[in-house]
Structures are given as C-alpha cells and as structure tokens.
Design an enzyme around this catalytic site. Structure first.
Site, PDB file in Angstrom:
ATOM      1  N   HIS A 188       0.844  -1.023   0.016  1.00  0.00           N
ATOM      2  CA  HIS A 188       0.238  -0.179   0.140  1.00  0.00           C
ATOM      3  C   HIS A 188       0.863   1.218  -0.095  1.00  0.00           C
ATOM      4  CE1 HIS A 188      -3.848  -2.229   1.854  1.00  0.00           C
ATOM      5  NE2 HIS A 188      -3.300  -2.925   0.803  1.00  0.00           N
ATOM      6  N   GLU A 242       0.883   3.934   1.805  1.00  0.00           N
ATOM      7  CA  GLU A 242       1.557   4.127   3.218  1.00  0.00           C
ATOM      8  C   GLU A 242       2.668   3.343   3.420  1.00  0.00           C
ATOM      9  OE1 GLU A 242      -3.110   4.976   3.081  1.00  0.00           O
ATOM     10  OE2 GLU A 242      -1.645   3.413   2.395  1.00  0.00           O
ATOM     11  N   CYS A 279      -2.300  -0.136   7.344  1.00  0.00           N
ATOM     12  CA  CYS A 279      -1.512   1.099   7.477  1.00  0.00           C
ATOM     13  C   CYS A 279      -1.890   1.886   8.515  1.00  0.00           C
ATOM     14  CB  CYS A 279      -2.076   1.819   6.080  1.00  0.00           C
ATOM     15  SG  CYS A 279      -1.510   0.926   4.452  1.00  0.00           S
ATOM     16  N   CYS A 286      -6.274   2.047   5.593  1.00  0.00           N
ATOM     17  CA  CYS A 286      -6.675   0.661   5.907  1.00  0.00           C
ATOM     18  C   CYS A 286      -6.282   0.399   7.297  1.00  0.00           C
ATOM     19  CB  CYS A 286      -6.582  -0.481   5.106  1.00  0.00           C
ATOM     20  SG  CYS A 286      -4.831  -1.011   5.038  1.00  0.00           S
TER      21      CYS A 286
END
Length: 162
Positions: free
Chosen positions: A48, A50, A81, A78
């Site tokens: 992801h 992040e 993260c 999410c």
C-alpha cells in the site's frame, strides 16, 4: 496533499489503484509512495502507498522525530496502514477520500491494546477530496481495472458526484 495526488496519478497511469502518500515534516516532503501490486494478474495486499512510504522513511530518516511528521494519503488508511502509522509514532494523518469499505480512522484507539492505544494521532479528513474522488472514479470506470471491481468501494465511489 497535492504531492500525494501526484503519486496517486502516477499509480493510476501505471494501471494501479490510485493511492498516493507523502510523509512531511513542516513544509518538507521527506518520502513518498504509491500503491503497487494491483495491476495485472495477481494482487499484492502489502505494498500500500503508506507502507511503501513508511519503509522509505525508515531507510532514509531512521532518527527523525516522528511525532512531528504528517502522513498525507489520497485514501483513508486501511487497518494495516493505520496500525503501522500508529506504531511508527507519526502524529498526524491527513487524508482526502474516505474508504467506506476498509478505512480504519474510525477505530476507537482507546479500546486497542497498549501498543496502539498510547500513540496519539490527529486525523484530518476530506482534504482535496474531490480531486482524489476523480482519480478513483477514473480507475473504477476503466474496464481494464479489475481490482475491487463490484466492491462496496466501487459502488460508493461511482455514486458520488464530483
């Protein structure tokens, strides 16, 4: 947030889910990242934006005072993260577009275990939301993009007005 949107646009241009992230100290962008692993056949749920940015932060700025940093994301983080940001000690999360399917910013941190509960973080939603929404609409409207096709996030995004 504009730099995070640039990262998201780069991801979209590469056929990836349009999430971008930058980590800043004051006015200085320290690191950035964009979503990886959604284009093509397989799906990688670890890279992801992040997580990419946090790995870069650790490699490039191991001794920075993370409580003074801000994470800017084009999509609400999410659970994975959000937890990684909390553990890292970053003091502020700013995001553009709410993730109605997987966003974790509504977690009641006070009910989490001590590792997370004792990490104060300020949340700032809806910064440049419209611009981020436009990227997600473009992604979901492109029939070549299969990631999260038919999902709650796709339905919600396509029902939004820009």
């Amino acid at each position: 947030m504009k730099r995070a949107l640039d990262q998201a646009q780069q991801a979209l241009d590469a056929g990836e889910f349009p999430v971008g992230c930058v980590v800043v100290r004051g006015d200085d962008v320290l690191v950035s990242g964009s979503r990886r692993g959604t284009a093509g056949g397989g799906v990688n749920e670890i890279d992801h934006a992040e997580m990419v940015a946090l790995r870069r932060l650790t490699a490039s700025y191991p001794d920075v005072d993370r409580g003074q940093l801000t994470v800017f994301c084009t999509l609400e983080p999410c659970l994975m993260c959000f937890g990684a940001i909390l553990i890292s000690g970053i003091g502020r999360i700013v995001y553009a577009y709410e993730d109605v399917m997987g966003g974790a910013s509504a977690c009641d941190i006070s009910q989490l275990t001590p590792l997370y509960r004792h990490r104060p973080v300020t949340l700032v939603p809806n910064i440049l939301r419209r611009q981020s929404l436009a990227l997600f609409r473009s992604f979901f409207q492109d029939p070549r993009n299969r990631y999260w096709k038919g999902s709650l996030l796709e339905r919600y995004t396509l029902a939004q007005r820009i």
